[in-house]
Scaffold this motif. Structure first.
Motif, PDB file in Angstrom:
ATOM      1  N   LEU A  94     -27.390 -79.022  36.157  1.00 54.18           N
ATOM      2  CA  LEU A  94     -28.278 -78.141  35.467  1.00 54.18           C
ATOM      3  C   LEU A  94     -29.123 -78.716  34.368  1.00 54.18           C
ATOM      4  CD1 LEU A  94     -26.408 -74.887  35.364  1.00 54.18           C
ATOM      5  CD2 LEU A  94     -28.201 -75.375  36.767  1.00 54.18           C
ATOM      6  N   LYS A  95     -30.320 -78.403  34.290  1.00 44.04           N
ATOM      7  CA  LYS A  95     -31.193 -78.946  33.230  1.00 44.04           C
ATOM      8  C   LYS A  95     -31.157 -77.924  31.752  1.00 44.04           C
ATOM      9  CE  LYS A  95     -36.042 -79.939  31.235  1.00 44.04           C
ATOM     10  NZ  LYS A  95     -37.228 -80.005  31.849  1.00 44.04           N
ATOM     11  N   ALA A  96     -30.582 -78.502  30.836  1.00 43.84           N
ATOM     12  CA  ALA A  96     -30.497 -77.412  29.706  1.00 43.84           C
ATOM     13  C   ALA A  96     -31.630 -76.909  29.115  1.00 43.84           C
ATOM     14  CB  ALA A  96     -29.701 -78.286  28.397  1.00 43.84           C
ATOM     15  N   PRO A  97     -31.580 -75.725  28.565  1.00 44.06           N
ATOM     16  CA  PRO A  97     -32.803 -75.187  27.777  1.00 44.06           C
ATOM     17  C   PRO A  97     -33.266 -75.946  26.603  1.00 44.06           C
ATOM     18  CG  PRO A  97     -31.062 -73.460  28.266  1.00 44.06           C
ATOM     19  CD  PRO A  97     -30.461 -74.861  28.543  1.00 44.06           C
ATOM     20  N   ASP A  98     -34.277 -75.941  26.235  1.00 42.96           N
ATOM     21  CA  ASP A  98     -34.702 -76.668  24.956  1.00 42.96           C
ATOM     22  C   ASP A  98     -33.810 -76.313  23.759  1.00 42.96           C
ATOM     23  OD1 ASP A  98     -36.809 -77.663  26.446  1.00 42.96           O
ATOM     24  OD2 ASP A  98     -38.423 -76.404  25.630  1.00 42.96           O
ATOM     25  N   LYS A  99     -33.235 -75.273  23.568  1.00 43.61           N
ATOM     26  CA  LYS A  99     -32.569 -74.878  22.503  1.00 43.61           C
ATOM     27  C   LYS A  99     -31.438 -73.699  23.138  1.00 43.61           C
ATOM     28  CE  LYS A  99     -35.664 -75.537  18.738  1.00 43.61           C
ATOM     29  NZ  LYS A  99     -36.205 -75.012  17.563  1.00 43.61           N
ATOM     30  N   PHE A 100     -30.166 -74.299  22.711  1.00 43.39           N
ATOM     31  CA  PHE A 100     -29.044 -73.209  23.055  1.00 43.39           C
ATOM     32  C   PHE A 100     -28.038 -73.329  22.076  1.00 43.39           C
ATOM     33  CE2 PHE A 100     -28.157 -77.026  25.373  1.00 43.39           C
ATOM     34  CZ  PHE A 100     -26.775 -77.212  25.348  1.00 43.39           C
TER      35      PHE A 100
END
Length: 239
Positions: free
Chosen positions: A57-63
């Protein structure tokens, strides 16, 4: 005999795993974005725990990631722009529950708190193997107190599953390619309180041996280093 700090730094961070160096496989392209506005995906059967190719999975820009530990709770805020490959790997590991029951096996007072060796040796072996390595990231964020950075074997292209929290400003690590990907946004007092009485592992000290952890897992740590703090759970915080 005590090592000078530069020699100590060299010894400490380029032994994150015992695998021989190998060419870095291409990775990171074509990863799907996590569905916006929907619960983050979970691997119910934990298949990805034993196969890194299933965790893409590609991570969200911020988490954010909420850690529950034997010492208390803290939260990590991740900025993907700081180190995209490192952030993606962290997002996947947390999403599949990799860090649950993982120990802080190397805590050095006023320096770093390191973790990431899975308690099941068979799981650790697949995530520390050469084919689980992630491409290097440029250092965009300095290794300031509270930031998270991957440990590595020889170079930034050897990062896999181990990381550490900087317990002080360690900007001198920047030039060696340690790319911070997140920071502790709350609960740094908990991180500071993690048990550090065992010190460094061999050959610098008499703390936990990474070689024995890789072979025996939590059974070795529980028997010989019972005071080491553990991560009870690490979960993505949804907003």
């Amino acid at each position: 005999m005590r090592l000078s700090l530069p020699l100590l730094l060299c010894a400490l961070f380029f032994v994150a795993c015992s695998d021989d160096a190998a060419p870095q496989p291409a990775a990171g392209a074509g990863k799907p974005d996590a569905p916006a506005g929907q619960p983050l995906p979970k691997v119910a059967d934990h298949a990805a725990l034993r196969d890194p190719t299933k965790a893409t999975l590609k991570a969200p820009d911020k988490f954010e990631v909420a850690f529950e530990t034997t010492k208390g709770n803290f939260v990590v805020e991740v900025e993907r722009a700081w180190a995209p490959n490192g952030a993606d790997r962290f997002f996947n590991l947390v999403s599949i529950g990799y860090y649950n029951d993982v120990r802080f096996f190397r805590v050095i007072r006023n320096f770093v708190a390191q973790f990431g060796m899975h308690g099941d040796p068979t799981v650790h072996s697949v995530w520390s193997a050469n084919n689980a390595r992630i491409p290097a990231d440029r250092v965009m964020k300095s290794n300031m107190r509270g930031t998270l950075t991957y440990a590595m074997q020889q170079d930034p292209g050897s990062r896999t599953n181990q990381m550490f929290i900087n317990l002080r400003d360690n900007a001198r690590l920047d030039n060696s390619g340690f790319a911070a990907f997140g920071r502790v946004s709350s609960g740094m007092d908990v991180v500071d309180a993690l048990y550090n009485g065992y010190g460094d592992g061999p050959p610098q000290g008499s703390g936990p041996s990474q070689d024995k952890i890789s072979k025996l897992g939590n059974a070795y740590l529980d028997e010989d280093f019972p005071k080491a703090d553990a991560i009870k759970s690490a979960k993505i915080v949804t907003k």
